[in-house]
Structure formats: C-alpha cells, structure tokens
Design an enzyme around this catalytic site. Structure first.
Site, short mmCIF file in Angstrom:
data_model
loop_
_atom_site.label_atom_id
_atom_site.label_comp_id
_atom_site.label_asym_id
_atom_site.label_seq_id
_atom_site.Cartn_x
_atom_site.Cartn_y
_atom_site.Cartn_z
N ASN A 79 28.07 45.70 -6.25
CA ASN A 79 28.60 45.50 -4.90
C ASN A 79 30.10 45.83 -4.78
O ASN A 79 30.60 46.02 -3.67
CB ASN A 79 28.37 44.06 -4.41
CG ASN A 79 26.94 43.78 -3.99
OD1 ASN A 79 26.43 42.67 -4.13
ND2 ASN A 79 26.26 44.80 -3.45
N ARG A 84 31.14 48.76 -2.52
CA ARG A 84 31.14 48.73 -1.05
C ARG A 84 32.57 48.94 -0.52
O ARG A 84 33.53 48.83 -1.28
CB ARG A 84 30.61 47.37 -0.58
CG ARG A 84 29.13 47.23 -0.89
CD ARG A 84 28.51 46.09 -0.15
NE ARG A 84 27.07 46.07 -0.39
CZ ARG A 84 26.20 45.43 0.35
NH1 ARG A 84 26.60 44.73 1.39
NH2 ARG A 84 24.92 45.47 0.07
N SER A 121 16.84 44.83 -8.19
CA SER A 121 18.27 45.13 -8.09
C SER A 121 19.10 44.42 -9.17
O SER A 121 20.13 43.81 -8.86
CB SER A 121 18.80 44.78 -6.69
OG SER A 121 18.16 45.56 -5.72
N HIS A 160 27.36 38.58 7.03
CA HIS A 160 27.62 37.85 5.78
C HIS A 160 27.99 36.39 6.08
O HIS A 160 27.59 35.49 5.34
CB HIS A 160 28.74 38.53 4.99
CG HIS A 160 28.38 39.90 4.48
ND1 HIS A 160 27.18 40.15 3.86
CD2 HIS A 160 29.05 41.07 4.50
CE1 HIS A 160 27.14 41.43 3.53
NE2 HIS A 160 28.25 42.03 3.91
N ASP A 175 19.20 39.64 1.06
CA ASP A 175 19.43 40.96 1.64
C ASP A 175 19.18 40.97 3.14
O ASP A 175 18.30 40.27 3.62
CB ASP A 175 18.51 41.99 0.96
CG ASP A 175 19.21 43.30 0.79
OD1 ASP A 175 19.85 43.76 1.76
OD2 ASP A 175 19.14 43.86 -0.30
C1 IPE Z 1 23.71 40.95 1.81
O1 IPE Z 1 23.02 41.87 2.58
C2 IPE Z 1 24.02 41.39 0.41
C3 IPE Z 1 25.35 40.97 -0.11
C4 IPE Z 1 26.02 41.71 -0.97
C5 IPE Z 1 25.97 39.72 0.32
P1 IPE Z 1 23.42 43.40 2.81
O2 IPE Z 1 24.88 43.50 3.03
O3 IPE Z 1 22.89 44.21 1.68
O4 IPE Z 1 22.65 43.71 4.15
P2 IPE Z 1 21.99 45.09 4.60
O5 IPE Z 1 21.10 45.56 3.49
O6 IPE Z 1 23.11 46.05 4.88
O7 IPE Z 1 21.21 44.72 5.83
MG MG Z 2 21.26 45.43 1.42
#
Ligand code: IPE
Ligand code: MG
Length: 229
Positions: free
Chosen positions: A50, A53, A176, A19, A2
């Site tokens: 995810n 998103r 999570s 990423h 994260d």
């Molecule tokens: C990586 O971090 C998680 C993935 C799905 C690859 P984040 O994308 O959750 O990073 P933050 O929480 O916005 O900083």
């Molecule tokens: Mg995150």
C-alpha cells in the site's frame, strides 16, 4: 478490508472519506465480534504494497490510524480489548510508533477480545523474517532441525490461533499477501459488500455461512462425523 475507495466514489466523495468510514466500520465490527464472544479478530489495515498508493492517500491512512489509536484507547481498555499490531512498524513515523507502543501497553490486560491490526504487513516478508529469525537463533543448525514449528514460532502471529474464517470484502477473490501461512485451513468468504457497508448483519451472514462449512482438515467427511458430539 476492501472497497473504501469505491464506497466513496459511489457517493462522489474523496477516497479518504471512504477510509474514514471504513475505520468507523471496523470499530462496529469489533464490537459485534466481542458481542459474539469471538476471541480474536485480525484486520488488514495496510499492506506492505500500500506504500505505492498516492502519497496523500498514504498520509491520510496514517493520520486515521493515529487518530483512532489515540481516540479509541480509553474505549478499548473499558471494553476489554487487547490490541496488537502485526507488521513492520519501523517504517512508521515516531509519533505513530509511540502511539502503537502506548496502546499495546495500555490494553495488554484486555481479556475479552484480541484485536490484531495488520499494518505494513505482508505474508511473504513475514515468512522470510521468520526463517531469518530462526537461523539467527540456531547458528550452524542442520537443515533437518528446521521444521513447521520453526516457522510457526517465529511468525508475527506467535501465540495467536490460526483464523477459522477469513472475510474478504469488496468483491476481490484473492488473499493479497494476508496471513499466507496461517490461513492454510481457513474458510474463505468472499463478498461483494464494500467494507464501509460491512455491518453486524453482514458479519452475521458470513458467520452463518461459516457454520455450515464442514472443516475436514484433510480428513474424510465420514471421519469428521465420528468425532462430532
Ligand atoms: C481499503 O479499500 C484498503 C486500504 C488500504 C485501507 P481500498 O482503498 O482498496 O478501496 P477500493 O478497492 O479502491 O474500493
Ligand atoms: Mg482495493
């Protein structure tokens, strides 16, 4: 893993740049683990949640996954990495599914470190699938025949040892939906370090913390002391 988004934001870069750096960092951490003779590492790359998103971020994550699966394959084979994807890959593109199958096949003989990548993974859905799978293979079975082994043997992690240490970066203090069953006795390490900054030194700090933990598995401290060499 994260903190990719925040890492990028701190640098006024798009989230995708975080990423991309996170993926490179994963490679460094895998190398550091192999050097430490760690036999298994599981990276939580993409959760079942995810998908919610923004579409362009999801697509960038899929693109990175595909790029590294292809680009790192030769290096993985050379370094003795055995790759395994944990999760429902049926929702991925056929190109990505093919790359996963190819990479798993090509690295199957890797005997230095097993790298499990949890992708479209969710602990709850893994448990539901495990129960369904057991029921399907035991038609008409008595409920008493169903036990912990029935679950264990039908999880995606079948044959993979339960984690000793779970590292959560980016300051979040929750699982999570990660390895819910498997982490029942795992030592949980939380750090504010953002994943793209989590390097070999940060890994050493986590392992040093782990080493001073006393793993009792429900027993007393005195009982544990007896079995220590
Ligand atoms: C990586 O971090 C998680 C993935 C799905 C690859 P984040 O994308 O959750 O990073 P933050 O929480 O916005 O900083
Ligand atoms: Mg995150």
């Amino acid at each position: 893993m994260d903190g990719n988004g925040r890492w990028a934001k701190q640098r006024h870069l798009p989230r995708v740049a975080g990423h991309a750096k996170g993926a490179l960092q994963a490679k460094q951490v895998i190398k550091a683990c192999a050097a430490l003779e760690i036999e298994h590492i599981t990276l939580y790359a993409f959760s079942t949640e995810n998908w919610a998103r923004p579409a362009e971020e999801v697509s960038a994550l899929m693109g990175l996954f595909l790029k590294h699966l292809k680009g790192e394959l030769k290096g993985m084979v050379e370094r003795g990495v055995r790759l395994k994807i944990l999760g429902d890959i049926s929702e991925f593109s056929s190109e990505l599914r093919d790359a996963i199958a190819h990479a798993e096949h090509m690295t199957a003989a890797g005997d230095r470190i097993q790298v499990n990548v949890a992708a479209n993974y969710g602990g709850r859905s893994e448990l539901v699938s495990a129960v369904r799978q057991w029921m399907a293979s035991h038609p008409g079975a008595s409920p008493h025949a169903f036990d912990e082994d029935a679950i264990r043997q039908n999880l995606l992690t079948q044959g993979i040892p339960e984690p000793d240490l779970l590292i959560r970066t980016g300051g979040e203090c929750r699982l999570s939906n990660f390895l819910l069953w498997q982490s029942a006795y795992t030592e949980l390490y939380f750090t504010d370090t953002l994943w793209p900054d989590f390097d070999a030194k940060a890994l050493d700090a986590a392992i040093a913390w782990y080493k001073q933990r006393e793993r009792r598995f429900g027993k007393t401290s005195e009982q544990i002391a007896v079995v220590k060499p």
